[in-house]
Enzyme design. Structure first.
Site, short mmCIF file in Angstrom:
data_model
loop_
_atom_site.label_atom_id
_atom_site.label_comp_id
_atom_site.label_asym_id
_atom_site.label_seq_id
_atom_site.Cartn_x
_atom_site.Cartn_y
_atom_site.Cartn_z
CB SER A 140 -0.85 -0.01 1.28
OG SER A 140 -1.59 1.18 1.41
CE1 TYR A 153 -4.15 -2.17 5.40
CE2 TYR A 153 -3.44 0.03 4.81
CZ TYR A 153 -3.92 -1.20 4.44
OH TYR A 153 -4.15 -1.48 3.11
P1 NDP Z 1 -11.74 -5.59 -0.19
O1 NDP Z 1 -12.24 -5.44 1.21
O2 NDP Z 1 -12.67 -5.30 -1.31
O3 NDP Z 1 -11.12 -7.05 -0.39
C1 NDP Z 1 -10.43 -7.71 0.62
C2 NDP Z 1 -10.35 -9.17 0.25
O4 NDP Z 1 -9.56 -9.86 1.23
C3 NDP Z 1 -11.71 -9.83 0.19
O5 NDP Z 1 -11.78 -10.63 -0.96
C4 NDP Z 1 -11.73 -10.72 1.44
O6 NDP Z 1 -12.47 -11.90 1.17
C5 NDP Z 1 -10.26 -11.05 1.57
N1 NDP Z 1 -9.92 -11.50 2.91
C6 NDP Z 1 -10.00 -10.81 4.07
N2 NDP Z 1 -9.64 -11.61 5.08
C7 NDP Z 1 -9.33 -12.82 4.55
C8 NDP Z 1 -8.92 -14.05 5.08
N3 NDP Z 1 -8.72 -14.24 6.40
N4 NDP Z 1 -8.71 -15.10 4.25
C9 NDP Z 1 -8.91 -14.94 2.92
N5 NDP Z 1 -9.30 -13.81 2.35
C10 NDP Z 1 -9.52 -12.76 3.17
O7 NDP Z 1 -10.46 -4.64 -0.25
P2 NDP Z 1 -9.38 -4.34 -1.40
O8 NDP Z 1 -9.69 -5.06 -2.64
O9 NDP Z 1 -9.19 -2.90 -1.41
O10 NDP Z 1 -8.07 -4.97 -0.72
C11 NDP Z 1 -7.20 -5.87 -1.35
C12 NDP Z 1 -5.77 -5.58 -0.89
O11 NDP Z 1 -5.39 -4.29 -1.35
C13 NDP Z 1 -5.58 -5.58 0.62
O12 NDP Z 1 -4.37 -6.21 0.94
C14 NDP Z 1 -5.50 -4.09 0.95
O13 NDP Z 1 -4.77 -3.84 2.13
C15 NDP Z 1 -4.79 -3.59 -0.29
N6 NDP Z 1 -4.92 -2.14 -0.54
C16 NDP Z 1 -6.14 -1.58 -0.77
C17 NDP Z 1 -6.25 -0.22 -0.96
C18 NDP Z 1 -7.57 0.47 -1.13
O14 NDP Z 1 -7.60 1.72 -1.08
N7 NDP Z 1 -8.66 -0.23 -1.36
C19 NDP Z 1 -5.05 0.64 -0.94
C20 NDP Z 1 -3.83 -0.06 -0.74
C21 NDP Z 1 -3.77 -1.40 -0.54
P3 NDP Z 1 -13.40 -12.69 2.22
O15 NDP Z 1 -13.95 -11.68 3.19
O16 NDP Z 1 -14.44 -13.31 1.33
O17 NDP Z 1 -12.50 -13.70 2.83
#
Ligand code: NDP
Length: 245
Positions: A140, A153
């Site tokens: 990030s 975070y």
């Molecule tokens: P979302 O909340 O849309 O997606 C997060 C995903 O992580 C979901 O598919 C969720 O699936 C999965 N997840 C969470 N916990 C678990 C777990 N224990 N096991 C398996 N899967 C898990 O957020 P983003 O798409 O934005 O996030 C994706 C990545 O991008 C993250 O690492 C985030 O930190 C990073 N990021 C995002 C930014 C933003 O502004 N959006 C900026 C910078 C980085 P489920 O709940 O079905 O398990």
């Protein structure tokens, strides 16, 4: 039936993971979708197949080392190789330290750091045996900078950058294994839904409005890194909305 190259995407049930899975599928990868919400994974598999590509899913909690190992094994069993792993699953329950949301700190460490480590532990022996592969980790902008409320975070996102860079340096140069860190700024996804600290929620609401990135923008960046020739390793991509400081 030979399915071509395999890409595994964790956190494929929404946001960046979902967009990345669709993008890699459209580029000819057989994608293995991983997350906990099965209904979302089933719907995405159907969507990818309706577009003429192939996908499987496996319900996986990235905080479980055995589930991560089983995920990689499922991909291998289906197609014989794992070409790409996108360590994307993550959560961002931002909070001020003095709120002592220790359970949320633990969760971030488990998902954002240990989940990435378990992905590496499961796939690295496979890629070393193949002598090829590509491990991408989603960090990030918060893995480069720290702001009030982002201490833990940011800690997790600094950590995965360190881990991925250390991994990159240790790769046997005779192997075609690449390591990429992708560091997005603000992307419109469900990520902020995990925030329970009301002061942070209010601060975000009152923040400077800006045109945020779309999940597809990050999927494009990931596809760019993946599609380079084998001798090119895109080490890190830092990608912000134009208006983000
Ligand atoms: P979302 O909340 O849309 O997606 C997060 C995903 O992580 C979901 O598919 C969720 O699936 C999965 N997840 C969470 N916990 C678990 C777990 N224990 N096991 C398996 N899967 C898990 O957020 P983003 O798409 O934005 O996030 C994706 C990545 O991008 C993250 O690492 C985030 O930190 C990073 N990021 C995002 C930014 C933003 O502004 N959006 C900026 C910078 C980085 P489920 O709940 O079905 O398990």
């Amino acid at each position: 039936m030979a399915l071509g190259k395999t890409a595994i995407v964790t956190g494929a049930s929404s946001g960046i993971g979902e967009a990345t899975a669709k993008e890699l599928a459209s580029k000819g990868y057989h994608v293995l979708l991983a997350a906990r919400r099965e209904d979302r994974l089933i719907a995405l598999k159907k969507e990818i197949e309706a577009a003429g590509s192939t996908a499987d899913y496996k319900v996986t909690d990235v905080t479980s080392r055995s589930e991560m190992t089983a995920l990689i094994e499922a991909g291998l069993e289906k197609n014989g190789t794992i070409d790409v792993l996108v360590n994307n699953a993550g959560l961002m329950p931002l909070s001020f330290m003095n709120k002592l949301k220790v359970d949320e700190w633990d969760k971030m460490i488990d998902v954002n750091i240990k989940g990435v480590l378990y992905g590496i532990a499961a796939v690295l022996p496979v890629m070393e045996k193949q002598k090829s592969g590509h491990i991408l980790t989603i960090s990030s902008v918060a893995g480069h900078t720290i702001s009030k409320g982002s201490a833990v975070y940011s800690g997790t996102k600094f950590a995965v950058r360190a881990i991925a860079e250390g991994l990159r340096q240790e790769i046997d140069p005779s192997h075609e294994i690449r390591v990429t860190i992708v560091s997005p700024g603000a992307v419109e996804t469900e990520l902020t839904d995990t925030i329970t600290d009301e002061d942070i929620v209010t601060a975000l609401k009152n923040g400077q409005p800006m045109e945020m990135l779309k999940a597809q923008d990050i999927a494009n960046a990931i596809a760019f890194a993946v599609e380079q020739p084998a001798y090119v390793d895109v080490n890190e991509i830092l990608i912000r909305p134009r208006q983000q400081l």
